[in-house]
Design an enzyme around this catalytic site. Sequence first.
Site, PDB file in Angstrom:
ATOM      1  N   ASP A 293      10.923  -3.341  -2.769  1.00  0.00           N
ATOM      2  CA  ASP A 293       9.837  -2.378  -2.696  1.00  0.00           C
ATOM      3  C   ASP A 293       8.545  -3.176  -2.591  1.00  0.00           C
ATOM      4  OD1 ASP A 293       8.505   0.092  -2.831  1.00  0.00           O
ATOM      5  OD2 ASP A 293       8.102  -0.241  -4.948  1.00  0.00           O
ATOM      6  N   THR A 295       5.196  -2.505  -3.090  1.00  0.00           N
ATOM      7  CA  THR A 295       4.235  -2.418  -4.181  1.00  0.00           C
ATOM      8  C   THR A 295       4.871  -2.884  -5.483  1.00  0.00           C
ATOM      9  OG1 THR A 295       3.233  -0.527  -3.081  1.00  0.00           O
ATOM     10  CG2 THR A 295       2.633  -0.903  -5.381  1.00  0.00           C
ATOM     11  N   ASP A 524       9.893  -0.773  -9.341  1.00  0.00           N
ATOM     12  CA  ASP A 524       9.144  -0.641 -10.587  1.00  0.00           C
ATOM     13  C   ASP A 524       8.677   0.781 -10.852  1.00  0.00           C
ATOM     14  OD1 ASP A 524       7.267  -0.427  -8.610  1.00  0.00           O
ATOM     15  OD2 ASP A 524       5.822  -1.794  -9.521  1.00  0.00           O
TER      16      ASP A 524
END
Length: 773
Positions: A293, A295, A524
């Site tokens: 991912d 970000t 996250d």
Amino acid sequence: MGDRLDGLTSAQVATSKRNDVPRRSSRSFGAIIRANVFTLFNLVIAVLWLLIMIFGEWQDGLFGLVIVANSLIGIVQELRAKRTLDRLAVVNEAPVRVRRDGAEREIEPRDIVLGDLILLGPGDRLLVDGEVVASEGLEVDESLLNGEADPMHKEPGDRLLSGSFVVAGSGAFTATKVGADAYAARLTAEASKFTLASSELRDGVARFIKYITWLVIPIGALLIYSQVNHHADFGAAITGAVAGIVTMIPEGLVLMTSIAFAVGVVRLGRRKCLVQELPAIEGLARVDVLCLDKTGTLTAGGMDLGAVLPLRDDAPVEDALAALANVDPRPNPTAQAIQARYPSAPPGWAAGQRVPFSSARKWSGADFDGHGAWLLGAPDVLIDPDSPAYAKASDFAAAGARVLALCRAPGLDGQDAEAVALVTLTQRLRPDARETLAYFAKQGVTVKVISGDNPQAVSAIATDLGIPGGDRAVDSRTLPEDDPDKLAEILDSNTVFGRVTPHQKRMFVGALQSRGHVVAMTGDGVNDVLALKDADLGIAMGAGSPATKAVAQVVLLENRFATLPHLVGEGRRVLANIERVSNLFLTKTFYAITLSLLTGVIGLAFPFAPRHSTLVNALTIGVPAFFLALAPSIQRARPGFVPRVLRFAIPAGVACAGAVLASFWAAHIPDSSLEQDRTSAVITLFLVTWWVLVMVVRPGTAWRLGLVAAMAGLFVVALAVPYVRDFFAFDFDGVYDILLAVGIAAVGAVVISLAVKLTPPLTRTDKSSVSSG
């Protein structure tokens, strides 16, 4: 309602039932003791040791020390792993926000009590059951409990179940069931106990043990009958039978596997990696696709507000932006970046109805009394693609900026929005990202960047980091979700994907797995939870949401992307070394089985005594295996662990047995003693098994060659030092027996090399396997 929102008083907390659920990051001290002491092999060895103590000589009972050594080493290593897991588990526990005595405070999950008022925000995981008392656009994902993918809107009075997590909005609920009474605790009471999940490595070792156990019983019975029936000396017969049975047992194989896993946990713990499931270490070694991912993984946490570009001169852009950024009591990173410039809402901008941000919508909004409805979100979701504003936003995204559109709208349904400004946010690339990505490319691990951001923005960052194919980003809204094969083909041939929804992330993992890939997923945020859960290996950032960390097998507590190569390296070390160790132990088992069968059928005395097997096994298997199990290794894990080990161990074991029996037979002359014949056989046994060790440790690094040489030197010492020679009952009949033993061993070594090389594979070669070198 006011009293309900004040929470409990301190006096009420003191008398309420606590959320007392045992932490199960590892098994208890008692369970560790039982698992390492009360084993089937320890029982068998103990019985055989008693037989030697009754009918034989105490020197032949040295193998009994194996019980003590195995148990102590296993207990110590697992206690080290337990200590590491428990310490990291405490660090990993996210605090819970509650309101008590009218004030907000953070407490540990175990300190929640019945009746507590628990506050919720995006990413929070529900640890107890309860009833909603306040909701501001609260949306809860219950998919981990009921499989329902769509978030559930929660209003006051609605029921909340532990095990779910918040995806949008905020609110508060009263705890109605805590501890073992909570829904998730009841569902997982059995599953949460410490277990080693199924894995090829564990399953393979278990199969070895099962088959060997069934072989030991009949072969051991045949050997005992043969030795007792053909020898007048009952004590010598029992000693020979025990030597064969003890050697058949791969008593250290399970131990070395446990040590490798436990040491892996400790090593990763030093790097602040919490391994929540031990077999995750094996998964690390098998990974060939890593889904990242953007970000929080490729970019560092947090963002900075860049430019605010008005598209209309008559719109209160800054006031609207400040109001939207400060409307949520639990602002996300985007709102926090805007708040840094606009720390408070302007006067007169009181929010009425609002819609919180979610990864599925990709926008948030609020209706401000007297100022209308305002939205802030992705330009390609809110703005007409044919408008000049859309083209300008695309230009900014192509340069690597994250772009948001500030829109005025007639309502909060996302329809007919008019863009009045563009907002750019700058993201900070992780300084270690480039080096880490280069490592994965070198190791043959394919990287896929999967982001909910604009495809052009994701592509710009991927290109800047040198990710192959980063310049060709795919807009996931164009993907064929109803055609799994086509989706898998697109995923295989492309690297960067933007505008990926949480539902699609989960589909991506499944599609890649359908192509035979072993998929690791990092994340996250709450939008990553379902994909992390379905991936072969879920890796969460320590600063991520509690829900993300709860479902991941590995948590990077320090949020360091550069830790991932160490994770993969540790997994490869474990698997490669356990395969080496298995080759040694199973070769011993198969030469013992072959010798026991042949001597049982022919009616010969067993070629060596228990004290001889203790010495040879220690020098060619036990001591080397301990070092090999902990050695560094970078080879990729390959499927087919069991067939590969059997392909090596069976021919090597049979050839060893043939050489030992030939030496024992050739040494026998009318006036030679059993001790002299056995001495010749033991020399041959050491040399052929030492040669197996040489084959297993390849490629020969300096320390491995030193280890092999040291074992040979210790055996020479055992033959040369009078006291040691007498202890092990070595009796030489001149140079002839030694030369004979060495010559037969040399022939045996050649036969072993040819047999292992020429034995055909027991299974077809897996196309996805990679040569280990």
